[in-house]
Design a protein around this motif. Structure first.
Motif, short mmCIF file in Angstrom:
data_model
loop_
_atom_site.label_atom_id
_atom_site.label_comp_id
_atom_site.label_asym_id
_atom_site.label_seq_id
_atom_site.Cartn_x
_atom_site.Cartn_y
_atom_site.Cartn_z
N SER A 42 0.85 -1.19 0.00
CA SER A 42 0.00 0.00 0.00
C SER A 42 0.88 1.23 0.00
N LYS A 44 0.69 5.46 0.38
CA LYS A 44 -0.14 6.60 0.74
C LYS A 44 0.73 7.85 0.85
N THR A 45 0.11 8.99 0.52
CA THR A 45 0.72 10.28 0.82
C THR A 45 0.25 10.68 2.20
N THR A 46 1.16 10.77 3.15
CA THR A 46 0.77 11.06 4.52
C THR A 46 0.84 12.55 4.85
N PRO A 59 -4.26 11.54 5.37
CA PRO A 59 -3.52 10.74 4.39
C PRO A 59 -4.45 10.18 3.32
N SER A 60 -3.89 9.90 2.16
CA SER A 60 -4.73 9.38 1.07
C SER A 60 -3.91 8.50 0.15
N ALA A 61 -4.61 7.66 -0.61
CA ALA A 61 -3.95 6.79 -1.58
C ALA A 61 -3.16 7.63 -2.57
N ASP A 62 -1.96 7.20 -2.89
CA ASP A 62 -1.10 7.99 -3.77
C ASP A 62 -1.58 7.99 -5.21
N GLY A 126 -7.26 2.44 -4.39
CA GLY A 126 -5.89 2.83 -4.69
C GLY A 126 -5.17 1.67 -5.34
N ASN A 128 -4.00 -0.79 -3.38
CA ASN A 128 -3.98 -1.81 -2.34
C ASN A 128 -4.42 -3.16 -2.88
#
Length: 489
Positions: A42, A44-46, A59-62, A126, A128
């Motif tokens: 996974s 993510k952009t935190t 945070p969200s899926a990149d 995303g 994942n």
């Protein structure tokens, strides 16, 4: 500390224990790479920070994208003039005091091809639960830039357990010395045996805090195409980021929360075995500073950034081909006075006036090219009208003799009987796009090279240095057999 060391202390991409840190002067982005319970990865952009101020709500899926497999597993077949039914008809009109377009659909735009696309991966998740292998390649800082590539895929051992055999996704980030910018693009490769389709492609699914939701558009947002450069700043207007998408026209979208994507209505891509798709880049550009009172107004950091370092970034890094200050200006457009009712006589009269008024370029707009009638100017060709411009070279030479650069209008439609369609009868978009006597031509066919050759010929033959391309019809889709496009989007 050497100059190079000083640069790298402020501009540096580094791998961390569970992720990646990207720092480009004022702006910093942190990615988290986690291993899930099923051994998938996974990303993510935190966080995204400008001068250590957090901009993200959460945070969200990149990256998000949907994957489909073809059933049966074979190349999608296009349609031909013999099998195609229905036409997309266009008609010029006036809308809100400006040029408009009425469109009538008699073609079945929802008609399915023989191939059925079976969705295998939903974009909301995303990346994942898709890929079990990850490779991170960090390039050294050189030539004032640094890049990191994150490739997700499945090894031979894992491919049997995954629908996307041989498919990989490469996420690229790049920074540039002296610019507070982070640029991003992706490459999707299909090294397997399946035919694969992608859509719902979100290149950057971030969620800015509500304070940053208001848009400051620096390019037009109209007629279905959102702005390509949008500023986001805090309530005090002292810092923020500029969101920029290099995706062309209606294919791009930038949401209020900062998400940047391809427009679902118009974008999908089919990958055959051993093919790849590379996206256009998007980027963030940071700014900060004080609000400064001037004699006439308040100078804001965002405006100073746009007019200064951001402009230089576009010219020197992104690579705008024609720098605005080098373009001939101001420009006199014949459409403003005569619409398509132009001829050699009134063109010469306008050239006299434009020259006396200090114009730098005269653009001969619609009406100069050969067509079946005065009302069919949009049908277009790249040949002069034999009656209105019997000696078109003389008309062009007269304009240049007045110290004006020559600009020419070009249509993306062609009439039956033009050299284009005589030599390339299958170069039209299908379903047919019709406007008066003309048909929309396809840039997914080899006609694009014919068109480029025409542009070169007009430069050599008439001395044109500026072109206005009009009536592009790409958004209506093209699935003609033999063309590069494979779906109607």
């Amino acid at each position: 500390m050497s100059g190079e060391q000083a640069i790298q202390s402020e501009w540096l991409i580094s791998k961390q224990k569970n992720g990646i840190n990207i720092k480009a002067g004022l702006i910093q982005r942190t990615l988290d790479i986690a291993t899930l319970e099923n051994d998938n990865f996974s990303i993510k952009t935190t966080s995204i920070k400008v001068d250590n101020k957090h901009l993200l709500e959460s945070p969200s899926a990149d990256l998000c994208v949907s994957f489909y497999l073809a059933n049966p597993n074979e190349r999608p077949k296009g349609i031909s003039l013999e099998t195609e039914s229905g036409i997309i008809e266009q008609e010029s009109s006036e809308i809100k005091g400006s040029d408009g377009l009425k469109v009538k659909y008699t073609a079945n735009l929802e008609e399915e091809q023989e191939i059925q696309w079976i969705k295998r991966i939903e974009h909301d998740n995303g990346l994942n639960n898709i890929f079990r292998d990850i490779n991170v390649k960090l390039e050294p800082f050189q030539q004032n830039r640094q890049r990191i590539s994150i490739t997700l895929g499945n090894s031979k051992e894992n491919r049997k357990k995954n629908y996307l055999q041989g498919v990989s996704v490469e996420i690229n980030y790049e920074i540039y010395a002296f610019h507070p910018a982070i640029r991003k693009w992706i490459v999707i490769k299909n090294e397997g045996n399946n035919w694969v389709k992608i859509d719902n492609l979100i290149l950057d699914r971030i969620s800015l805090k509500k304070e940053y939701h208001k848009n400051n558009n620096f390019t037009p947002s109209e007629r279905g195409a959102c702005a390509s450069i949008i500023g986001k700043q805090n309530k005090h207007k002292t810092h923020g980021i500029i969101l920029a998408s290099e995706i062309p026209s209606v294919l791009r979208t930038i949401e209020n929360n900062g998400t940047m994507a391809y427009t679902q209505k118009y974008f999908e891509w089919v990958l055959g075995p051993n093919e790849e798709f590379e996206s256009e880049p998007i980027f963030h550009y940071a700014f900060m500073g004080k609000r400064t009172k001037t004699i006439s107004a308040v100078s804001l950091p965002i405006d100073r950034c746009i007019e200064g370092e951001f402009k230089r970034f576009l010219e020197n890094v992104v690579g705008i081909r024609a720098k605005p200050e080098k373009l001939p200006h101001p420009l006199w457009c014949t459409w403003s006075n005569f619409v398509a009712n132009i001829n050699d006589e009134n063109i010469r009269d306008m050239a006299d006036i434009a020259s006396q008024c200090g114009f730098g370029c005269m653009q001969i707009d619609a009406g100069w090219a050969k067509s079946q009638g005065m009302s069919s100017w949009s049908a277009g060709s790249a040949e002069p009208h034999p009656v209105k411009f019997a000696k078109f070279k003389g008309t062009c030479d007269y304009i240049k003799s007045k110290g004006l650069n020559l600009g020419l209008w070009l249509s993306c439609f062609r009439e039956l009987g033009t050299k284009d369609l005589i030599e390339m009868p299958n170069a039209r978009s299908l379903p047919l796009v019709k406007r008066k006597f003309g048909f929309g031509m396809s840039y997914a066919s080899d006609w694009r090279y014919y068109y480029a050759d025409d542009v070169v010929r007009l430069i050599r033959e008439y001395g044109a240095t500026y072109f206005k391309q009009d009536l592009t019809n790409i958004k209506y889709g093209d699935i003609a057999e033999g063309h590069d496009s494979r779906t109607k989007k």
